[in-house]
Design a protein around this motif. Structure first.
Motif: not given
Length: 75
Positions: A1-7, A18-25, A47-51, A55-58
């Motif tokens: 699995m690859k990890y990305i530190s996001s901004d 309105d495309r948040l879901h796309l990145a998580f595919k 937004l933070s709750n939706r992320l 699947g955004l990992q804190p």
């Protein structure tokens, strides 16, 4: 699995179009510091709750990692 530190800005841009879901595919796990999620991902509201739901990992940053990042940033 690859990890990305996001901004924060990337997620705000995805939310605006309105495309948040796309990145998580994609086959990546997105990481963001917990404090950043709480203090910077403020708009649009929720937004933070939706992320986190998508699947955004804190993550936590140790003091050593923080100073290492500062040192690398100066280089």
């Amino acid at each position: 699995m690859k990890y990305i530190s996001s901004d924060t800005n990337v997620w705000i841009d995805f939310a605006i179009i309105d495309r948040l879901h796309l990145a998580f595919k994609l086959p990546y796990t997105y990481l963001m510091n917990s404090e950043t999620i709480e203090n910077e991902v403020l708009h649009p509201p929720g937004l933070s709750n939706r992320l986190l739901e998508l699947g955004l990992q804190p993550t936590e940053l140790s003091t050593e990692e923080y100073f290492l990042a500062e040192e690398l940033n100066q280089k």
